[in-house]
Write a protein that holds these residues in place. Sequence first.
Motif, short mmCIF file in Angstrom:
data_model
loop_
_atom_site.label_atom_id
_atom_site.label_comp_id
_atom_site.label_asym_id
_atom_site.label_seq_id
_atom_site.Cartn_x
_atom_site.Cartn_y
_atom_site.Cartn_z
N ARG A 114 5.68 -19.27 -14.17
CA ARG A 114 5.59 -19.63 -12.31
C ARG A 114 4.07 -19.37 -12.14
O ARG A 114 4.15 -19.35 -10.98
CB ARG A 114 6.56 -18.01 -12.53
N GLU A 118 2.63 -21.35 -8.15
CA GLU A 118 2.44 -20.00 -7.33
C GLU A 118 0.79 -20.28 -6.83
O GLU A 118 -0.01 -20.41 -6.49
CB GLU A 118 2.66 -18.72 -6.65
N ASP A 144 -2.71 -9.07 -4.06
CA ASP A 144 -0.95 -8.72 -3.35
C ASP A 144 -0.84 -10.08 -3.55
O ASP A 144 0.99 -9.55 -3.54
CB ASP A 144 -2.29 -9.28 -2.03
N LYS A 145 -0.45 -11.31 -3.35
CA LYS A 145 0.71 -11.82 -3.90
C LYS A 145 1.42 -12.01 -5.61
O LYS A 145 2.96 -12.19 -4.61
CB LYS A 145 -0.37 -13.78 -3.77
N ALA A 148 3.75 -9.27 -4.32
CA ALA A 148 4.34 -9.17 -3.61
C ALA A 148 5.62 -10.29 -4.96
O ALA A 148 7.51 -10.17 -3.96
CB ALA A 148 4.54 -9.93 -2.79
N ILE A 149 5.44 -11.50 -5.10
CA ILE A 149 5.72 -11.69 -6.41
C ILE A 149 6.73 -10.62 -6.56
O ILE A 149 7.63 -10.93 -7.47
CB ILE A 149 5.15 -12.92 -7.21
N ASP A 151 7.65 -7.21 -6.93
CA ASP A 151 8.54 -6.84 -5.63
C ASP A 151 9.44 -7.88 -5.26
O ASP A 151 10.62 -6.77 -4.56
CB ASP A 151 7.86 -5.90 -4.95
N SER A 152 9.85 -9.00 -5.42
CA SER A 152 10.82 -9.83 -4.22
C SER A 152 12.18 -9.58 -5.50
O SER A 152 12.01 -9.71 -6.82
CB SER A 152 10.69 -11.22 -4.52
#
Length: 152
Positions: A114, A118, A144-145, A148-149, A151-152
């Motif tokens: 993954r 990304e 940050d990215k 975000a991943i 948390d998704s």
Amino acid sequence: MINYWLMKSEPKAFSITDLQKQGFTVWDGVRNYQARNFLRQMQPGDLAFFYHSNAAPSGIVGLMSVVESNVEDHTQFDPNSPYYDPKSSKVSSRWQTVIVQFVEAFPNIISLERLKQEFSDRELSVLKKGNMLSVMPVSEEVADKIIAIADS
């Protein structure tokens, strides 16, 4: 200013679950000068992604924070330790590290595959072919990215 890092450990040696149970740990046994130099740059409050290496699958499994920096790595003085360094002395310590504290285990691993989808290897050093470093910086944008991943 908070800096971000990625720190690798084989889960058989020390895992995110171990850190969660203990609460905090000395990140000892790093014996690469470049990785050690990154450890020397860390400051309390910095955040580090916990990466399980040599695992099925390998990837980022959680987050920890630096609670103390410039800590002497005690394993360098222990002749029974695999990380013993006979050239190091209390007067001239060669290996410093940090104490990290558990912040969170991600609900799902962010696998190496993954991460490759990304990010480029310029964005995330762990993706560089042949990179064996156990400690490396991560830019704020990439951090940050990753969060975000997670948390998704």
